[in-house]
Scaffold this motif. Structure first.
Motif, short mmCIF file in Angstrom:
data_model
loop_
_atom_site.label_atom_id
_atom_site.label_comp_id
_atom_site.label_asym_id
_atom_site.label_seq_id
_atom_site.Cartn_x
_atom_site.Cartn_y
_atom_site.Cartn_z
N TRP A 5 0.88 -1.06 0.06
CA TRP A 5 0.00 0.05 -0.15
C TRP A 5 0.88 1.55 -0.20
CZ3 TRP A 5 -4.37 0.99 4.29
CH2 TRP A 5 -4.97 2.00 3.93
N ARG A 64 -18.70 -1.58 4.56
CA ARG A 64 -18.40 -1.43 3.24
C ARG A 64 -19.39 -0.94 2.47
NH1 ARG A 64 -19.70 -4.41 -0.93
NH2 ARG A 64 -20.96 -5.85 0.30
N ASP A 102 -19.02 2.32 0.31
CA ASP A 102 -19.31 2.51 -1.35
C ASP A 102 -20.28 3.21 -1.94
OD1 ASP A 102 -17.25 0.53 -1.67
OD2 ASP A 102 -18.58 -0.91 -1.76
N GLN A 145 -13.00 6.31 -3.47
CA GLN A 145 -12.28 5.68 -2.23
C GLN A 145 -12.48 4.17 -2.71
OE1 GLN A 145 -14.07 3.22 -0.19
NE2 GLN A 145 -16.21 3.46 -1.06
N ARG A 146 -11.75 3.62 -2.21
CA ARG A 146 -11.33 2.03 -2.38
C ARG A 146 -10.92 1.22 -1.03
NH1 ARG A 146 -6.24 0.14 -4.11
NH2 ARG A 146 -4.58 1.90 -3.93
N THR A 147 -11.31 0.00 -0.95
CA THR A 147 -10.96 -0.79 -0.07
C THR A 147 -9.52 -1.34 -0.23
OG1 THR A 147 -12.82 -1.15 1.16
CG2 THR A 147 -11.25 -2.96 1.39
N VAL A 148 -8.52 -1.11 0.26
CA VAL A 148 -7.13 -1.71 0.01
C VAL A 148 -7.01 -2.81 0.67
CG1 VAL A 148 -4.54 -0.94 -0.14
CG2 VAL A 148 -6.44 0.78 -0.20
N ASP A 184 -8.69 -6.02 3.19
CA ASP A 184 -9.99 -6.52 3.69
C ASP A 184 -9.71 -7.90 4.36
OD1 ASP A 184 -9.71 -8.30 1.56
OD2 ASP A 184 -11.56 -7.61 0.72
N ARG A 236 -10.28 -4.14 7.58
CA ARG A 236 -10.85 -3.35 6.49
C ARG A 236 -9.90 -2.01 6.61
NH1 ARG A 236 -14.12 -3.70 2.59
NH2 ARG A 236 -14.95 -5.70 3.46
N VAL A 273 -9.11 1.56 4.10
CA VAL A 273 -9.54 2.44 3.07
C VAL A 273 -8.77 3.36 2.56
CG1 VAL A 273 -11.63 3.24 2.12
CG2 VAL A 273 -11.93 1.75 3.71
N GLN A 274 -8.52 3.79 1.32
CA GLN A 274 -8.03 4.93 0.82
C GLN A 274 -8.95 5.91 0.01
OE1 GLN A 274 -4.23 4.34 -1.42
NE2 GLN A 274 -4.74 5.88 -2.82
#
Length: 260
Positions: A34, A193, A197, A241-244, A246, A255, A257-258
């Motif tokens: 990451w 999540r 989203d 945004q996205r989960t990097v 999980d 979890r 997130v970025q």
């Protein structure tokens, strides 16, 4: 010659784990990958679940010993060091941004990084060559923390990496080291999540009432609270945004997130 303008940094919320995170090669690899994908930050502003202090406090702006704020672990976990440079210029910027909004700020010049700060940083920036400033959470109220994040958002345009460090679910009584995932943790993780989203900030702010099993996933909310500072700092980038990271560790959701 003037300095080149800093690249705008993302804002992060990460699940920081416990000291034994260092023994989990999957998770440490995820954190290292990451950070390798991030723009090089000029400094890091860290908000950890493990420092609550009101009014909001600034930690040390020089390199001081770490805070080993945990008990009952092997001695080797108390021998970890992370001598990152202090960030006095960042501290002054934080003071100006918050005091300009009428938010009081105090200084704790001897307060080192706690494990919510240094445990992930050891994996993400192992050379300890990026200046780090830790600030406290003056409250666990989501709206107040989001307002603080909004005030700090301009720092991202100066190359400051804002990190909220908590744990997406956190119930120490539910930890199990065969990594069985209870329905409680799975349901809260899935709800969170989907809310992220959908950029459903209202639902997230009211998570204690709207999330399934919130009281079991977070008997006390200090590990979810740093997310709201991140959301405030990322208010212009919520759609990006996205989960990097999980999955689960010890039955808890890791979890991370970025934003942007």
């Amino acid at each position: 010659m003037p300095a080149a303008p800093a690249e705008r940094t993302p804002a992060l919320y990460l699940s920081h784990g416990a000291p034994p995170l260092a023994d989990d090669t999957v998770w440490t690899g995820q954190l290292a990958s990451w950070s390798a994908d991030l723009p090089r930050p000029r400094a890091i502003l860290m908000i950890s679940a493990h420092w609550e202090e009101a009014p909001l406090a600034l930690g040390a702006t020089t390199t001081v010993p770490l805070v080993y704020d945990f008990w009952g672990f092997d001695q080797r976990y108390y021998e970890v060091t992370y001598a990152a440079p202090g960030a006095p210029a960042l501290a002054e910027s934080v003071r100006k941004l918050l005091r300009g909004a009428g938010m009081p700020v105090q200084d704790f010049p001897d307060r080192g990084l706690d494990h919510g700060a240094y445990v992930p940083l050891v994996e993400m920036f192992p050379d300890a060559d990026v200046p780090v400033l830790q600030i406290s959470m003056p409250s666990l109220q989501p709206e107040q923390l989001m307002a603080i994040g909004r005030r700090l958002a301009p720092l991202r345009d100066e190359g400051v990496l804002v990190i909220g460090s908590g744990f997406f679910t956190h119930n120490l009584k539910a930890i199990n080291y065969d990594n069985r995932v209870s329905s409680v943790m799975a349901e809260f993780d899935d709800w969170g999540r989907r809310a992220l989203d959908a950029q459903d900030i209202d639902a997230l702010l009211d998570f204690e009432r709207k999330a399934p099993a919130a009281a079991q996933a977070h008997p006390r909310t200090e590990h979810f609270a740093p997310l709201f500072v991140t959301l405030g700092a990322a208010h212009d980038d919520l759609a990006a945004q996205r989960t990097v990271i999980d999955g689960f560790w010890g039955g808890l959701s890791k979890r991370s997130v970025q934003f942007a």
